[in-house]
Design a protein around this motif. Structure first.
Motif, short mmCIF file in Angstrom:
data_model
loop_
_atom_site.label_atom_id
_atom_site.label_comp_id
_atom_site.label_asym_id
_atom_site.label_seq_id
_atom_site.Cartn_x
_atom_site.Cartn_y
_atom_site.Cartn_z
N LYS A 1 -51.56 5.32 -6.10
CA LYS A 1 -51.71 6.08 -7.35
C LYS A 1 -53.03 5.75 -8.06
CE LYS A 1 -46.78 6.93 -8.11
NZ LYS A 1 -46.61 7.39 -6.77
N ASP A 2 -54.09 5.52 -7.25
CA ASP A 2 -55.43 5.25 -7.79
C ASP A 2 -56.17 6.59 -7.86
OD1 ASP A 2 -58.02 4.47 -8.35
OD2 ASP A 2 -58.04 2.80 -6.91
N THR A 3 -55.95 7.30 -8.95
CA THR A 3 -56.45 8.67 -9.10
C THR A 3 -57.97 8.76 -9.01
OG1 THR A 3 -54.63 8.94 -10.65
CG2 THR A 3 -56.17 10.75 -10.50
N MET B 1 -53.95 7.51 -2.66
CA MET B 1 -52.86 8.35 -3.19
C MET B 1 -51.58 7.53 -3.30
SD MET B 1 -52.96 12.15 -1.58
CE MET B 1 -54.12 12.20 -0.24
N LYS B 2 -51.28 6.76 -2.25
CA LYS B 2 -50.07 5.94 -2.24
C LYS B 2 -50.12 4.90 -3.35
CE LYS B 2 -48.88 6.51 2.62
NZ LYS B 2 -48.90 5.90 3.95
#
Length: 150
Positions: A19-21, A16-17
Motif C-alpha cells: 500500500k505504498d501509493t 501495491m501489496k
C-alpha cells in the motif's frame, strides 16, 4: 537476467501489496515510459535504452523539484524527492569525477592528443560520449573536457 520492465513490474506489485501509493505511482509512470519506447521500437529495449529512459525520468523529476522549490510548494518538493529516490533504485550507477577523468585520459591517448586544444573538442567528445552515455552526466563530462583545454 530480467529486463527493467519485468523488474519494475515486480516492484510495482510489491508496492501495491505494501500500500505504498507514491512508490506505485512512480513505478507506474516509469513502466509506461519503458513500455511506450519498446512499443515504438517494436522490439525489446537494450539495457542502454532502458537506462536512458530512467535517467530522463529522473531529470524530469529534478526539473519539477526545482520548480516546486521556486514556488515554495512543500507538497510538490516532497513528492518529487520521493520520486527521484524511487527512480534512483533503477538508474545505472553513475561514474564519479575520477572515473570520468580516467575515461577522458583513455580517449586522449587513443586519439594521440597530449595537450587538448579547443579545436580537438569535437573529436574528443565524439569518441568519449559513447563510453559514458547513461553512466555520467553529459554536462559534467563536457565541463571536465573544457577544463582540460585551459
Amino acid at each position: 537476467m530480467m529486463s527493467k520492465i519485468e523488474t519494475v513490474q515486480k516492484e510495482m506489485i510489491a508496492a501495491m501489496k505494501a500500500k505504498d501509493t507514491e512508490r506505485k505511482e512512480t513505478l507506474t509512470l516509469l513502466l509506461s515510459a519503458l513500455k511506450a519506447k519498446a512499443k515504438d521500437k517494436k522490439e525489446a529495449l537494450t539495457e542502454e535504452e532502458e537506462n536512458t529512459i530512467i535517467l530522463k525520468e529522473i531529470k524530469q523529476a529534478e526539473e519539477s523539484l526545482a520548480g516546486a522549490e521556486k514556488a515554495a510548494r512543500a507538497d510538490l518538493i516532497d513528492m518529487n524527492k520521493k520520486r527521484i529516490a524511487v527512480l534512483a533504485d533503477f538508474a545505472p550507477k553513475q561514474m564519479n569525477a575520477e572515473e570520468i577523468k580516467q575515461v577522458i585520459a583513455g580517449v586522449l591517448q587513443q586519439l594521440g592528443i597530449e595537450k587538448p586544444e579547443p579545436k580537438d573538442k569535437g573529436s574528443i567528445m565524439k569518441n568519449l560520449m559513447p563510453l559514458v552515455t547513461g553512466k555520467a552526466d553529459g554536462g559534467l563530462v563536457n565541463r571536465m573536457v573544457g577544463e582540460l583545454m585551459k
